[in-house]
Motif scaffolding. Structure first.
Motif, PDB file in Angstrom:
ATOM      1  N   GLY A  17       0.829  -1.187   0.000  1.00 14.98           N
ATOM      2  CA  GLY A  17       0.000   0.000   0.000  1.00 14.98           C
ATOM      3  C   GLY A  17       0.867   1.242   0.000  1.00 14.98           C
ATOM      4  N   GLU A  18       0.644   2.133  -0.930  1.00 18.95           N
ATOM      5  CA  GLU A  18       1.503   3.293  -1.064  1.00 18.95           C
ATOM      6  C   GLU A  18       1.265   4.283   0.064  1.00 18.95           C
ATOM      7  OE1 GLU A  18       1.132   5.039  -4.856  1.00 18.95           O
ATOM      8  OE2 GLU A  18       1.670   3.230  -5.961  1.00 18.95           O
ATOM      9  N   GLY A  19       2.349   4.620   0.763  1.00 24.40           N
ATOM     10  CA  GLY A  19       2.297   5.657   1.777  1.00 24.40           C
ATOM     11  C   GLY A  19       1.523   5.290   3.021  1.00 24.40           C
ATOM     12  N   VAL A  20       1.065   4.053   3.148  1.00 21.36           N
ATOM     13  CA  VAL A  20       0.292   3.662   4.325  1.00 21.36           C
ATOM     14  C   VAL A  20       1.021   2.526   5.044  1.00 21.36           C
ATOM     15  CG1 VAL A  20      -1.920   2.804   5.172  1.00 21.36           C
ATOM     16  CG2 VAL A  20      -1.853   4.300   3.175  1.00 21.36           C
ATOM     17  N   ASP A  21       1.224   2.712   6.339  1.00 20.99           N
ATOM     18  CA  ASP A  21       1.923   1.702   7.130  1.00 20.99           C
ATOM     19  C   ASP A  21       0.888   0.800   7.803  1.00 20.99           C
ATOM     20  OD1 ASP A  21       3.566   0.185   8.703  1.00 20.99           O
ATOM     21  OD2 ASP A  21       4.238   1.826   9.986  1.00 20.99           O
ATOM     22  N   HIS A  22       0.518  -0.287   7.119  1.00 19.95           N
ATOM     23  CA  HIS A  22      -0.537  -1.154   7.639  1.00 19.95           C
ATOM     24  C   HIS A  22      -0.095  -1.911   8.891  1.00 19.95           C
ATOM     25  CE1 HIS A  22      -2.868  -0.079   4.198  1.00 19.95           C
ATOM     26  NE2 HIS A  22      -1.937  -0.516   3.371  1.00 19.95           N
ATOM     27  N   ILE A  23       1.175  -2.268   8.965  1.00 20.19           N
ATOM     28  CA  ILE A  23       1.683  -2.912  10.181  1.00 20.19           C
ATOM     29  C   ILE A  23       1.618  -1.929  11.337  1.00 20.19           C
ATOM     30  CG2 ILE A  23       3.668  -4.006  11.278  1.00 20.19           C
ATOM     31  CD1 ILE A  23       2.312  -5.702   9.101  1.00 20.19           C
ATOM     32  N   GLY A  24       1.950  -0.680  11.056  1.00 19.95           N
ATOM     33  CA  GLY A  24       1.842   0.362  12.089  1.00 19.95           C
ATOM     34  C   GLY A  24       0.412   0.524  12.583  1.00 19.95           C
ATOM     35  N   GLU A  25      -0.553   0.433  11.654  1.00 17.89           N
ATOM     36  CA  GLU A  25      -1.964   0.522  12.051  1.00 17.89           C
ATOM     37  C   GLU A  25      -2.343  -0.644  12.967  1.00 17.89           C
ATOM     38  OE1 GLU A  25      -4.211   0.680   8.450  1.00 17.89           O
ATOM     39  OE2 GLU A  25      -3.522   2.693   7.921  1.00 17.89           O
ATOM     40  N   LEU A  26      -1.864  -1.845  12.617  1.00 18.81           N
ATOM     41  CA  LEU A  26      -2.148  -3.007  13.470  1.00 18.81           C
ATOM     42  C   LEU A  26      -1.509  -2.833  14.849  1.00 18.81           C
ATOM     43  CD1 LEU A  26      -1.727  -5.960  10.931  1.00 18.81           C
ATOM     44  CD2 LEU A  26      -3.844  -5.228  12.031  1.00 18.81           C
ATOM     45  N   LEU A  27      -0.266  -2.310  14.874  1.00 20.06           N
ATOM     46  CA  LEU A  27       0.409  -2.079  16.166  1.00 20.06           C
ATOM     47  C   LEU A  27      -0.387  -1.102  17.025  1.00 20.06           C
ATOM     48  CD1 LEU A  27       4.117  -1.878  14.960  1.00 20.06           C
ATOM     49  CD2 LEU A  27       3.185  -3.581  16.546  1.00 20.06           C
ATOM     50  N   SER A  28      -0.961  -0.087  16.383  1.00 16.47           N
ATOM     51  CA  SER A  28      -1.774   0.885  17.117  1.00 16.47           C
ATOM     52  C   SER A  28      -2.977   0.201  17.754  1.00 16.47           C
ATOM     53  CB  SER A  28      -2.230   1.997  16.165  1.00 16.47           C
ATOM     54  OG  SER A  28      -3.107   2.883  16.829  1.00 16.47           O
ATOM     55  N   ARG A  29      -3.606  -0.723  17.013  1.00 17.55           N
ATOM     56  CA  ARG A  29      -4.769  -1.428  17.557  1.00 17.55           C
ATOM     57  C   ARG A  29      -4.347  -2.420  18.642  1.00 17.55           C
ATOM     58  NH1 ARG A  29      -9.202  -0.353  14.863  1.00 17.55           N
ATOM     59  NH2 ARG A  29     -10.292  -2.221  15.588  1.00 17.55           N
ATOM     60  N   VAL A  30      -3.184  -3.031  18.458  1.00 11.92           N
ATOM     61  CA  VAL A  30      -2.668  -3.945  19.487  1.00 11.92           C
ATOM     62  C   VAL A  30      -2.420  -3.183  20.790  1.00 11.92           C
ATOM     63  CG1 VAL A  30      -0.670  -5.370  20.139  1.00 11.92           C
ATOM     64  CG2 VAL A  30      -1.677  -5.600  17.856  1.00 11.92           C
ATOM     65  N   SER A  31      -1.909  -1.958  20.677  1.00 12.93           N
ATOM     66  CA  SER A  31      -1.634  -1.154  21.876  1.00 12.93           C
ATOM     67  C   SER A  31      -2.908  -0.872  22.667  1.00 12.93           C
ATOM     68  CB  SER A  31      -0.957   0.162  21.489  1.00 12.93           C
ATOM     69  OG  SER A  31      -1.870   1.042  20.857  1.00 12.93           O
ATOM     70  N   GLN A  32      -4.075  -1.007  22.002  1.00 13.97           N
ATOM     71  CA  GLN A  32      -5.365  -0.802  22.675  1.00 13.97           C
ATOM     72  C   GLN A  32      -5.969  -2.124  23.158  1.00 13.97           C
ATOM     73  OE1 GLN A  32      -7.787   1.356  19.828  1.00 13.97           O
ATOM     74  NE2 GLN A  32      -6.028   2.614  19.244  1.00 13.97           N
ATOM     75  N   GLY A  33      -5.167  -3.217  23.057  1.00 19.42           N
ATOM     76  CA  GLY A  33      -5.632  -4.508  23.543  1.00 19.42           C
ATOM     77  C   GLY A  33      -6.450  -5.297  22.534  1.00 19.42           C
ATOM     78  N   ASP A  34      -6.337  -4.957  21.257  1.00 17.71           N
ATOM     79  CA  ASP A  34      -7.117  -5.616  20.213  1.00 17.71           C
ATOM     80  C   ASP A  34      -6.487  -6.973  19.874  1.00 17.71           C
ATOM     81  OD1 ASP A  34      -8.266  -6.466  17.778  1.00 17.71           O
ATOM     82  OD2 ASP A  34      -8.706  -4.396  17.201  1.00 17.71           O
ATOM     83  N   GLU A  35      -7.090  -8.055  20.344  1.00 17.67           N
ATOM     84  CA  GLU A  35      -6.540  -9.399  20.144  1.00 17.67           C
ATOM     85  C   GLU A  35      -6.612  -9.840  18.684  1.00 17.67           C
ATOM     86  OE1 GLU A  35      -8.290 -12.165  22.851  1.00 17.67           O
ATOM     87  OE2 GLU A  35      -7.708 -11.010  24.629  1.00 17.67           O
ATOM     88  N   ALA A  36      -7.657  -9.420  17.970  1.00 18.07           N
ATOM     89  CA  ALA A  36      -7.780  -9.783  16.559  1.00 18.07           C
ATOM     90  C   ALA A  36      -6.657  -9.138  15.746  1.00 18.07           C
ATOM     91  CB  ALA A  36      -9.137  -9.353  16.013  1.00 18.07           C
TER      92      ALA A  36
END
Length: 200
Positions: A17-36
């Protein structure tokens, strides 16, 4: 075409994905306790992370242990990821590399004792044992040298040599022109050679 996954109603592309850090987005959700999101992060990155660790440690069972340690750290410390300092993928790979090197360092005293015993009791295996120790020491030197590089150069080299990405893939991941990535890698490798005392 890129695949997508829906996490709590949010459509997150699997890769690229151009210019979008999808792993970073997942890390952000993980930091909120998102198990999925954590499960998705594991599915996407565990093969790369395991391969990186295995290159450093060689031993498969130890590599599997360190893999679990890395993802435990990601679950506990995802909030420490700073999107303004780089891509999520390279942040994860850097953590994995440091964990693997730490495991080598913590086991070094024991390994040295084992080698001394091996030299006495298994003369035939002498060369193989010495070579393995030499490779581990060299891995530590490279890891220390990498730490001296500017962030952009270290990120490019880490993704290439530990993550197995091509220069074109790295350019897409970090959102930089291919020429810039080539320059970062060339300059970074030149500095690494200097740090390691390689003159050829």
């Amino acid at each position: 075409m890129l695949g997508h996954v829906v996490i709590d109603g949010v459509d997150v592309p699997e890769e690229g994905g151009e210019g979008v850090d999808h792993i970073g987005e997942l890390l952000s959700r993980v930091s909120q306790g998102d198990e999925a999101a954590f499960a998705r992060l594991y599915d996407l990155l565990s093969p790369r992370v395991f391969g990186l660790i295995l290159r450093v440690l060689v031993d498969r069972s130890q590599s599997e242990e360190v893999l679990q340690e890395v993802f435990l750290e990601l679950w506990q410390s995802a909030a420490k990821f700073a999107p303004n300092k780089g891509q999520g993928r390279s942040w994860v790979l850097t953590i994995a590399h440091r964990r693997a090197v730490d495991r080598v360092r913590s086991a070094q005293a024991s390994a040295d004792r084992d080698v001394r015993v091996g030299f006495r009791d298994m003369e035939v295996a002498h060369d193989g044992v010495a070579e393995q120790v030499e490779l581990r020491i060299e891995g530590q030197r490279v890891a220390q040298a990498l730490e001296t590089l500017p962030d952009a150069q270290r990120e490019a080299i880490t993704l290439a040599y530990y993550g197995g990405y091509s220069q074109s893939e790295i350019a897409a991941l970090v959102g930089a022109p291919l020429g810039t990535i080539k320059t970062r890698m060339r300059d970074g490798l030149t500095r690494l050679r200097g740090e390691l005392g390689v003159t050829t």
